[in-house]
Design a protein around this motif. Structure first.
Motif, PDB file in Angstrom:
ATOM      1  N   PRO A 154       6.039  -7.163   0.220  1.00  0.00           N
ATOM      2  CA  PRO A 154       5.967  -7.204  -1.244  1.00  0.00           C
ATOM      3  C   PRO A 154       5.147  -8.385  -1.746  1.00  0.00           C
ATOM      4  N   LEU A 161       5.165 -10.832  -4.849  1.00  0.00           N
ATOM      5  CA  LEU A 161       6.004 -11.272  -5.954  1.00  0.00           C
ATOM      6  C   LEU A 161       5.266 -12.326  -6.771  1.00  0.00           C
ATOM      7  N   VAL A 170       6.744  -7.332  -9.206  1.00  0.00           N
ATOM      8  CA  VAL A 170       6.769  -6.970  -7.792  1.00  0.00           C
ATOM      9  C   VAL A 170       5.873  -5.763  -7.552  1.00  0.00           C
TER      10      VAL A 170
END
Length: 447
Positions: free
Chosen positions: A165, A167, A182
């Protein structure tokens, strides 16, 4: 109910609905005439074969109107089909409510539409609904034999893509909450795109998780949903339905809606491998992957909540992923695509095209079975709460009940005989309170 619960309950915003319309049995015209229609059972629920009466009254201001007539039609939502009109006629008004009487011969729903035309001014209309043995509404087609195999293969291909991911911190507006934009890589054509929030300094393995999913349309993820879920003590993520970048100007989403995502619900609908909802549902699994990978997740509860298209997604998530322990599905869409086969109206998005002969297109019908929330419901063991509007013409009540009856876990449904396609505050409150009760109960019972 404390302010925290009230604030959290408001997260299911009307903006997430296909149409934020709520109809009642009384609609008022500007000239102060009004018509009221209600069933003679308070809950508007009858057994198949039982007689129901719709009670009709007209008022001018606060005064009953006892002269004149009203016109009514009772049908089963299948518009354009004269055989679907069960009764119609004209009733004379009097001191007592006029009665439009009908017998429901099979499991399903009927609606009564009433019109009063005053001597001067516009006509006034009202609608009410009635259910007949709704718990007996069965799937219109069986689950495909290779349904589980197909989705297992889709999830296998998804699992081959690392989560990785990205972020980006964003301001939550609350010093006690961390929040992020995200982006998570996903199989199926677009990434997971959402906002994620959590309480600061939460201990490892201490928090349940909640995933908020959207109704139809093209928009950004909603930061306030993620933040308020975190304020209620959860790992909280809100994702948009299409994997689009978040927080862009309105024109960005308008251009996507009128461009590549125009009529997205029909994209690829002739084949299960190209049908648009395949990618949308895989993004649900990948979002759950992300939440389950957080060190603060308690390893127990994951809730998925949404209305309309979001309600259909919640059911799909519960059927696709056994990590989901509760779903909250308001007036769910994406249900009963093959309803016409059983003489019912298909739920939104009316996915299956009809041929010139008036029958479902064979390829579209077959593909739709792999993205029908009714079939996912039959695999869903999670606790569930659902709402249904008896006069909902967007997601007809028969389609909602076909999914509800297929759910395999503990469940309850909130009946609204005079509600159309809507998420009124009392439904929102009930949903979120059920979420909090689920998390608390499970946390207490699980060692």
């Amino acid at each position: 109910m404390n302010s925290l619960v009230l604030n959290a309950a408001r997260l299911i915003t009307i903006a997430t609905l296909v149409h934020a319309t709520s109809m009642t049995g009384a609609l008022h015209a500007a000239d102060e005439y009004s018509v009221t229609v209600t069933a003679d059972h308070q809950d508007a629920i009858y057994e198949a074969g039982q007689q129901a009466a719709f009670l009709i009254t007209v008022k001018h201001g606060d005064q009953p109107v006892s002269d004149g007539t009203v016109k009514y039609t009772i049908d089963d939502f299948t518009r354009g089909n004269q055989s679907a009109v069960f009764a119609e006629g004209e009733l004379t008004l009097g001191k007592d409510p006029s009665r439009a009487v009908i017998r429901g011969d099979k499991a399903g729903f009927l609606r009564c539409q009433v019109t009063y035309q005053p001597d001067q001014g516009k006509a006034v209309n009202a609608i009410a609904g009635a259910a007949f043995s709704p718990a007996q509404i069965a799937p219109s087609l069986p689950v495909p034999d290779d349904f589980d195999e197909f989705w297992s293969d889709q999830k296998r291909q998804l699992a081959e893509i690392p989560i990785n991911p990205k972020l980006t911190p964003v301001d939550s507006g609350d010093a006690a909450i961390e929040s992020y934009d995200v982006q998570v890589p996903c199989w199926g054509g677009a990434p997971v795109s959402g906002y994620f929030a959590k309480p600061k300094s939460a201990a490892a393995k201490s928090l349940p998780a909640i995933l908020w999913v959207h109704g139809a349309g093209v928009r950004s993820s909603i930061l306030s949903n993620a933040v308020r879920g975190a304020q209620s003590g959860m790992l909280s993520m809100d994702i948009n339905a299409h994997g689009l970048a978040n927080g862009k100007p309105d024109d960005f989403y308008a251009q996507a809606s009128s461009g590549p995502l125009k009529n997205y619900r029909s994209i690829g609908r002739q084949d299960r491998n190209t049908i648009y909802f395949r990618g949308m549902f895989l993004r649900l699994v990948r979002a759950i992957d992300f939440l389950a990978a957080q060190p603060e997740w308690n390893g127990r509860e994951i809730v998925v909540i949404g209305h309309s298209q979001g309600g259909g997604q919640a059911i799909a998530a519960g059927g696709l992923d056994p990590r989901v322990t509760m779903i909250a599905a308001g007036v769910p869409a994406i249900c009963d695509h093959s309803g016409v086969i059983a003489g019912r109206v298909n739920g939104w998005p009316k996915l299956v095209p009809m041929t010139d002969d008036g029958v479902p297109d064979p390829s579209g019908l077959e593909a739709s079975r792999y993205v029908d929330a009714v079939n996912f419901a039959s695999r869903c063991q999670a606790q569930a709460i659902m709402s249904v509007g008896f006069i909902d013409s967007v997601c007809p009540p028969s389609s909602c009940y076909a999914a509800y009856n297929a759910l395999q876990g503990p469940k309850r449904i909130l009946h609204e005989p005079l509600m159309g396609h809507a998420a009124p505050p009392h439904i929102q409150d009930a949903f979120f309170q059920s979420v909090l009760d689920h998390v608390k109960l499970s946390s207490v019972e699980t060692p």
